[in-house]
Design a protein around this motif. Structure first.
Motif, short mmCIF file in Angstrom:
data_model
loop_
_atom_site.label_atom_id
_atom_site.label_comp_id
_atom_site.label_asym_id
_atom_site.label_seq_id
_atom_site.Cartn_x
_atom_site.Cartn_y
_atom_site.Cartn_z
N TYR A 49 0.83 -1.20 0.00
CA TYR A 49 0.00 0.00 0.00
C TYR A 49 0.87 1.25 0.00
O TYR A 49 0.67 2.16 -0.81
N ALA A 74 0.33 2.35 -3.82
CA ALA A 74 -1.01 2.92 -3.92
C ALA A 74 -1.05 4.21 -4.74
O ALA A 74 -1.89 4.37 -5.64
N TRP A 111 -7.32 -6.06 4.92
CA TRP A 111 -6.21 -5.92 3.98
C TRP A 111 -6.49 -6.70 2.70
O TRP A 111 -6.27 -6.22 1.59
N ARG A 115 -9.40 -4.98 0.69
CA ARG A 115 -9.06 -3.71 0.05
C ARG A 115 -8.25 -3.93 -1.21
O ARG A 115 -8.41 -3.23 -2.22
N TYR A 116 -7.37 -4.92 -1.20
CA TYR A 116 -6.55 -5.18 -2.38
C TYR A 116 -7.36 -5.84 -3.50
O TYR A 116 -7.06 -5.64 -4.68
N HIS A 143 -8.59 1.80 5.10
CA HIS A 143 -7.31 1.96 5.80
C HIS A 143 -7.48 2.03 7.31
O HIS A 143 -6.66 1.51 8.07
N CYS A 157 -7.92 -1.50 8.50
CA CYS A 157 -6.66 -2.23 8.27
C CYS A 157 -5.61 -1.87 9.32
O CYS A 157 -4.99 -2.74 9.93
N TRP A 200 -1.91 -6.29 -7.03
CA TRP A 200 -2.80 -6.23 -5.87
C TRP A 200 -3.33 -7.60 -5.45
O TRP A 200 -3.59 -7.83 -4.27
#
Length: 413
Positions: free
Chosen positions: A235, A239, A289, A292-293, A315, A318, A382
């Motif tokens: 990230y 990101a 985590w 989100r990916y 976030h 996470c 990702w």
């Protein structure tokens, strides 16, 4: 605490994290667009954060705690940091840039502990007084992102093509100069260790806390904390370049959603601990985590942009549900004797060792999944950390069995 000191400490926190947020968020994009860095070169630059985290305890333990006032060391480190920021601003090649960023992170990482020391030294009740001051750090980080995206617009496609993103280092350098000078006006914070008192390296690094690893559940948590830092590094490192490359407008400002989320979810941790306990809370953080990916892998800047924004907003879950919960768990396991040592050890393991491994893995994966045109295959970049996070989630879920009640301690904090 009197109002003057409260204002000074709030300004200190704002500038401390404004500086970091001014350049670190956009660093990956800068390295790609301005210095044409490879994935491995980018990993080496981001790894300077880990080397700084490893060196920081020595600077604090051997110098700050023994010889000089914390606020004076804070001032000197930020003044030197301002000079290095200017050199980073002028660097036109990765080989020139790297020594300066390494030197900077070795100087900057100790300041994270120093601003806390200066703050705590003025507080009679840190549990109540620290949060309202520390929140200004989060506000500072958010402000930096919003200024970059919506005031100067340095992260727009046109600005990137003109190389204007390097101005973030100039902004950070000016803020560092300001904090360096301002630090000498902060409340006096004398050394903690009496003159002539011996300080062991093991005490500085928290090695006494290694005894906690005899506890099977703490050992599982410790290993999981290192492993989860591998997807975390993706990230930080990828990101911003990802958002820029897929055409998201104002990517730096949009990434500030993550810090807003972090501040909000921090307030929910006591509720989750009380209702669900430590294991379920930390598992939610791990699973977040992976989710989100997945959102990053399948989202885009068009009709699926909501997936990207949700991924950024995750976030808070996470970070808070794993790292903040982990710090609380570590505190509860350590007992009075090893509390400081245990926190030092877990920081060294995560931001030092774990992130160091994570940045290397992220750089290797980014280089491995590049097309003939040099563009990254973001879907694979990702999906891999999503899979790693899921594996860590499953291992922790199946092996961790500590049912000790620590909710009372959490509510107290």
């Amino acid at each position: 605490m009197n109002t003057t000191n409260r204002v000074k400490l709030s300004i200190m926190m704002f500038l401390e994290f404004f500086i970091w947020g001014s350049w670190f968020v956009t660093l990956g994009t800068f390295l790609d667009k301005n210095l044409s860095a490879s994935g491995s070169e980018t990993a080496a630059v981001f790894s300077t954060q880990s080397w700084g985290a490893i060196v920081a305890p020595f600077i604090i333990g051997l110098i700050a705690d023994r010889f000089f006032n914390a606020e004076k060391i804070l001032g000197v480190l930020h003044l030197l940091g301002a000079a290095l920021m200017y050199q980073m601003y002028n660097a036109a090649d990765i080989s020139v840039f790297y020594p300066y960023v390494l030197g900077y992170m070795i100087l900057y990482m100790p300041t994270l502990a120093l601003v806390n020391s200066v703050s705590f030294n003025q507080m009679k009740d840190p549990e109540k007084e620290f949060s309202p001051i520390r929140i200004w750090g989060t506000i500072g980080w958010i402000a930096a992102g919003l200024i970059i995206s919506y005031v100067f617009v340095w992260d727009s496609a046109e600005a990137l093509s003109e190389g204007l993103l390097k101005n973030t280092f100039l902004m950070a350098g000016i803020a560092s100069l300001a904090l360096g000078l301002f630090s000498f006006t902060l409340p006096k914070t004398p050394p903690k260790v009496a003159a002539g008192e011996k300080v062991k390296v093991g005490d500085i690094l928290g090695l006494d806390a290694l005894k906690l690893l005899k506890d099977k559940n703490f050992a599982i948590f410790f290993i999981s904390a290192i492993l989860i830092c591998i997807p975390l590094a993706f990230y930080y490192q990828n990101a911003h370049p990802f958002l820029s490359n897929i055409g998201v407008e104002g990517p730096t400002g949009k990434m500030a959603i993550g810090q807003i989320s972090e501040a909000l979810f921090l307030l929910l941790i006591p509720f989750f601990f009380k209702k669900y306990g430590f294991k379920k809370t930390i598992l939610v953080g791990m699973l977040a985590w992976s989710v989100r990916y997945l959102l990053f892998a399948y989202g885009n800047a068009g009709e699926l942009s909501f997936m990207i924004l949700i991924g950024i907003a995750l976030h808070g879950i996470c970070y808070d549900f794993f790292f903040v919960s982990g710090q609380i768990y570590t505190n509860s396991k350590a007992g009075e004797r090893y509390k400081s040592a245990a926190q030092g050890l877990i920081t060294l393991a995560t931001y030092g060792v774990g992130m160091l491994i994570g940045f290397e893995v992220a750089g290797w994966i980014t280089d491995t999944y590049k097309g003939a045109n040099g563009a990254a295959d973001w879907k694979m970049v990702w999906l891999i950390p999503s899979g790693i996070a899921l594996v860590v989630f499953l291992l922790f879920a199946l092996t961790f069995n500590d049912n000790k009640k620590i909710e009372d301690e959490v509510i107290g904090h």
